[in-house]
Design a protein around this motif. Structure first.
Motif, PDB file in Angstrom:
ATOM      1  N   ILE A   1     -10.537  50.586  24.200  1.00 33.64           N
ATOM      2  CA  ILE A   1     -10.395  51.912  24.913  1.00 33.64           C
ATOM      3  C   ILE A   1      -9.719  52.011  26.056  1.00 33.64           C
TER       4      ILE A   1
ATOM      5  N   ILE B   1     -14.696  59.441  26.678  1.00 33.45           N
ATOM      6  CA  ILE B   1     -14.208  59.066  25.468  1.00 33.45           C
ATOM      7  C   ILE B   1     -15.213  58.412  24.501  1.00 33.45           C
TER       8      ILE B   1
ATOM      9  N   VAL C   1      -6.101  53.744  27.500  1.00 38.86           N
ATOM     10  CA  VAL C   1      -6.189  54.683  28.820  1.00 38.86           C
ATOM     11  C   VAL C   1      -5.448  53.951  29.775  1.00 38.86           C
TER      12      VAL C   1
ATOM     13  N   TRP D   1     -18.055  65.534  30.321  1.00 37.93           N
ATOM     14  CA  TRP D   1     -16.722  65.740  30.753  1.00 37.93           C
ATOM     15  C   TRP D   1     -16.692  66.491  31.876  1.00 37.93           C
TER      16      TRP D   1
ATOM     17  N   THR E   1     -17.598  60.772  23.165  1.00 38.01           N
ATOM     18  CA  THR E   1     -16.972  61.738  22.454  1.00 38.01           C
ATOM     19  C   THR E   1     -16.842  61.019  20.934  1.00 38.01           C
TER      20      THR E   1
END
Length: 546
Positions: free
Chosen positions: A231, A44, A235, A140, A47
């Motif tokens: 974040i 994440i 999650v 990823w 990204t």
């Protein structure tokens, strides 16, 4: 081979082999969930860097990837040892079902492990050698490879809990796979994978929050810590809710195919319809309760109808207790009348005797009708083959205290994590009204200074709040390990549910040899764990680098 094994294996070998495998599995699972959890968060973060091209996010991405790499290396080392133990300590098990059990492990090694090993190199060393898009894909794919690796390992474990897609071959004396898809896509495997992986995401999220909380306590890396907490909290909350949902699904599957495990988890001695889920009860953690002479566990307080709902989706659904399972006579999940344990043991011994007679008849060149007669007896009773090795019905009851308390630790910690992440999200994202209400509630119970109730900032929390976040790291691991204790202790005495007891699965070794390697592994794994913690702490103290 199987029918003669009980005469040759030392009881100490069985106990030490179980202890050694449990030791390796427990240490291995200290590394795996953090790998799976950090993989999501670092993906994440990178990204966001790819979209914003802000060097801050690049630095943050490299920081979490560095911690991921340290943990990843340790997990690989313990995982390799774990797989080798199937051949060294459990060779009879490997010989009996190696065609089935080895297939998902082979796929894991050939596909998933090589996939993550390839892309992890690009992730660490390819920042200036490949494009940003390819590097992001590699990050990823590294996490995906680790997750796929977990999938195949959990498929193998789920098959031990619920053996499907196989048939016993009396000529080879082995169980052979007849449907790879049935093994790979077993409902038990899917449920176990989803629950296990989401629980790993929780550990990764809590780890990130704890590291970030330490930075905020030290008044350093404030932006990195704040963004990381945001974040990780999202999650973590999603993963916690998913773990609760998948745990419910897993509970229903256990109720269908492993009713004794569910009864041990609940300390349910006498079942029935409309069963409540035990919230509190006194189960002595040190000894097996006298379930034959007790109506239920003392001081029991339950949630009405909740166990029946969890197991059957029906408030009035029937859930068998330990005594019911031993006695038989009730209708199981398939609507069939469940035989008593005595009948299962008798039919298991008939299967073993018929198998020995079949092999002798084949060796002596008996006529086809005689051979077919023995073969028919094998097929009729093969479902209960494993029960033929059971000498004492009490051996079929798992150790209730471990299952009962480990289950409650897992569920209790899971509820705590949901609250923990939800409070962080409400406060940090400053959701209108909700964040104000949350901060005022915290102030009312003296968890937040009154002066900060309406202008909350996580960076200004008292120091003990940060330590509370850090304290959740070992609690998360305890919850995760507790889940595995329930899964594995609850299956006892079976290596493969209803098919192969543990004492028929071990290698013919001297107990002293296994005991020696147990302590060698204990020392080795403890050193590895100490080294990892030391390196992680040094990297955290050192902080991010551009």
């Amino acid at each position: 081979m199987l029918q003669n094994l009980l005469l040759n294996i030392d009881a100490g070998t069985i106990d030490w082999s179980r202890a050694q495998f449990a030791l390796t599995a427990i240490y291995h699972w200290l590394f795996v969930p953090l790998t799976l959890g950090l993989a999501v968060i670092m993906g994440i973060v990178e990204t966001i860097y790819y979209r914003k091209r802000d060097d801050f996010w690049l630095t943050m991405s490299k920081f979490w990837q560095r911690l991921f790499g340290i943990n990843f290396a340790m997990g690989v080392a313990t995982g390799i040892i774990l797989e080798f133990e199937f051949g060294t300590n459990w060779s009879n098990y490997s010989w009996f079902v190696g065609d089935i059990f080895g297939a998902p492990l082979a796929v894991e090694g050939i596909v998933a492990f090589f996939m993550e090993s390839t892309f992890v190199a690009v992730m660490f060393f390819g920042w200036k050698k490949v494009s940003a898009g390819f590097h992001l894909a590699s990050t990823w794919l590294t996490g995906l490879g680790a997750t796929i690796s977990a999938w195949w390992i959990l498929v193998a474990n789920a098959w031990m809990q619920y053996p499907v897609g196989c048939e016993f071959n009396p000529d080879t004396m082995r169980n052979e796979m007849v449907s790879f898809l049935d093994v790979a896509l077993s409902p038990f495997a899917v449920g176990k994978f989803c629950h296990t992986v989401t629980s790993a995401w929780i550990i990764g999220a809590i780890f990130v929050v704890a590291v970030s909380a330490w930075y905020l306590w030290k008044r350093r890396e404030v932006r990195l810590a704040t963004e990381s907490i945001k974040i990780a909290a999202v999650v973590g909350l999603i993963a916690s809710l998913m773990a609760a949902f998948t745990g419910h699904i897993s509970g229903q599957q256990v109720a269908k195919v492993q009713p004794m495990k569910l009864a041990a988890m609940e300390a349910l001695y006498n079942g029935g319809t409309g069963q409540g889920l035990t919230a509190v009860a006194w189960v002595n953690p040190l000894c097996q309760p006298d379930y034959r002479n007790e109506e239920s566990a003392p001081l029991k307080i339950d949630i009405p109808y909740a166990l029946s709902i969890m197991a059957t989706d029906d408030p009035q659904g029937y859930v068998p207790g330990i005594i019911d399972i031993l006695r038989g006579g009730y209708k199981n999940a398939n609507g069939e009348v469940e035989p008593s344990i005595d009948e299962k043991i008798q039919r298991g011994r008939q299967a073993i005797s018929a198998l020995a007679a079949y092999r002798q008849a084949k060796k002596d060149g008996a006529d086809e009708s005689t051979i077919n007669q023995y073969l028919s007896a094998i097929n009729q009773n093969m479902k209960y083959f494993g029960y033929g090795y059971i000498k004492n019905k009490a051996d079929l009851v798992p150790f209730i205290p471990v299952n009962f308390w480990a289950f409650r630790i897992m569920v209790g910690m899971g509820c705590l994590f949901i609250v923990f992440f939800a409070v962080i999200i409400l406060l940090m994202f400053k959701i209108p009204y909700l964040s104000i209400i949350t901060s005022r509630v915290l102030a009312a119970v003296h968890l937040l200074p009154e002066t900060e109730a309406d202008s909350y900032s996580i960076a200004r929390l008292p120091a003990w709040h940060y330590w509370a976040a850090i304290a959740l790291v070992p609690l998360a691991y305890i919850a995760s390990e507790s889940g595995w204790l329930v899964a594995e202790f609850g299956r006892q005495p079976w290596t493969i549910q209803d098919m192969l007891p543990t004492w028929v699965s071990v290698s013919d070794l001297q107990s002293g040899s296994v005991m020696l390697t147990f302590f060698l592994f204990l020392i080795l794994f403890t050193i590895l764990l100490g080294v990892e913690i030391s390196i992680l702490l040094k990297q955290i103290k050192k902080g991010p680098q551009s």
